[in-house]
Design an enzyme around this catalytic site. Sequence first.
Site, PDB file in Angstrom:
ATOM      1  N   HIS A 426     -35.412  55.127 122.854  1.00 43.85           N
ATOM      2  CA  HIS A 426     -34.227  55.251 123.705  1.00 43.85           C
ATOM      3  C   HIS A 426     -33.709  53.886 124.128  1.00 43.85           C
ATOM      4  O   HIS A 426     -34.381  52.856 124.000  1.00 43.85           O
ATOM      5  CB  HIS A 426     -34.540  56.110 124.939  1.00 43.85           C
ATOM      6  CG  HIS A 426     -35.565  55.535 125.875  1.00 43.85           C
ATOM      7  ND1 HIS A 426     -35.237  54.693 126.918  1.00 43.85           N
ATOM      8  CD2 HIS A 426     -36.909  55.679 125.938  1.00 43.85           C
ATOM      9  CE1 HIS A 426     -36.327  54.363 127.579  1.00 43.85           C
ATOM     10  NE2 HIS A 426     -37.362  54.942 127.002  1.00 43.85           N
ATOM     11  N   CYS A 445     -42.759  55.522 126.101  1.00 43.85           N
ATOM     12  CA  CYS A 445     -41.707  55.612 125.087  1.00 43.85           C
ATOM     13  C   CYS A 445     -41.302  54.209 124.633  1.00 43.85           C
ATOM     14  O   CYS A 445     -41.618  53.220 125.280  1.00 43.85           O
ATOM     15  CB  CYS A 445     -40.491  56.347 125.641  1.00 43.85           C
ATOM     16  SG  CYS A 445     -40.803  58.106 125.950  1.00 43.85           S
TER      17      CYS A 445
END
Length: 523
Positions: A426, A445
């Site tokens: 992301h 992440c």
Amino acid sequence: MRQFILIRCLVLWLAFGAQASMAGAIFPQNTDPEKILDIDSVFLQKQGNKVLAAFYKQHNNKTVWLNKAQSRKILLSTLNQSAAEGLDPAAFALDSLNRFEASMAALSDAQSIDYDVLLTRKLQRYVWQLSVGVHNPKWLYRDWDLTPKAVDVNKILDGLEKPDAIASQLEKLQPNHAVYQSLKKALQLLNNFPEDTIDCITIPRILYPTDTDSSLIRIKRKLMYWKDLAPSDSIDVTFDHSTFLAVKKFQARHGIRVDGAIGKATVDALNFTRNRRREQIIVNLERWRWFPRDFGPHYVLVNIPDYTLNVIKNTDTVQTRRVVVGVIARKTAVLSSTFNNIILNPTWTVPPTILEEDLLPAAKKKKSYFASKKITIYNSKGGVVSPANWNPDKYKNYRYVQAPGDDNSLGNVKFNFPNHYSVYLHDTNHRDYFNRTFRSLSSGCVRVENPLPLAQYMLGEKKWPMEKICDIIFSGKTTVLPLKEKINIHQLYWTAWMDASGVLQFRQDIYNLDDELYEKLRQ
């Protein structure tokens, strides 16, 4: 006189025959080393190895290798060179196998059977370790999710019975990726380095060009040892220009900020001995045996300790990005998957770990935290709960969702792929992090630098011009865009390799996995 000579010859002949007979009684001769012998099935069962028993059952419980001298020679040579693959030679009973082979003509039938079975066992182990690794990463780590490889060891062994097929069969077992092959070359290179006898380096402060300090003697010797600095018979305590350039070269090879200053990170890397670097290469060879054999024709490759993302299509690197990965307490998972969609203007649902460790303590102190972070609270029925009515004692009964926007923790774009850890790639609202050298900063992440051109590339540049993507982002509307082209994602962990120029590259073991794995490989 003639009769006396005949009698003496007869006596000597009888004496020699008796000695030979006695020697034969002590060392039973295998007069036919090429013969095939029957093996008692009970003996095989006592070995406690079902794969071994199955192999001999396929061969009607008869020896397999005794009548294949040329194959044995090649296979023994392979096992004797197992260290070149980063495997532990001690795992293959090389002393016993070599003794058996050297005494082949003098072995009894029982000894010949022992040799045949021992050779089979060790070949099975070698095939397995070279194919899938010594250890199963799923047994070692909770955050490694790599699909186990299916290996029919006995089928492979059958392919090793013919001498002219052995080399090609063994080559198929090992990873064919360029990084694995370069690591083997790197291991050989380090094996040829002289013993590293330079004492540990300590510095009183950060050293800059023109500084003088006694530590620079050892620093220069270490840089010469690693061939970053040209050898010289005259070494002084001055931080001269040639040392400055050598330090920058060393820093670039180790993923350290390339500024030429000698600080803690540079000294820590300099203090690695040759043997520790060898061990680092060996554990990375093991990891490559865990990684997928086929990455696919089109994939995104994240090397976690290198903080890099590369897009590979048909063996060409078409895009490169810096990334931010998880801190040691929230490690980025090692996995392989396939992207399924891209979300523009994503919302962010706070995951359990961040909820308990970050959000809950902050919100308990100040309930205005939710508004400042644009987080909406939902109850189990999907209804909105005001911060004033939020019960922190029952925080698990709620769902916490951050609205889209530049301040969203996921930034403007999210790249989804199925996995067991609820992780993804992301954008981020902390874009300044990409300017740092040490980027183990996220909650697990992978945050991607400049992600919109990457999204455009994955969606198809003709169908999705940047203007179209930006229009959606400016609208603020959450939009899910399915991916039509198959693009794999591989998040991997390697801390050593040799680049295309033959230069050794090492990276900091940010999750402290190398030393522990090496110990397990040599237990």
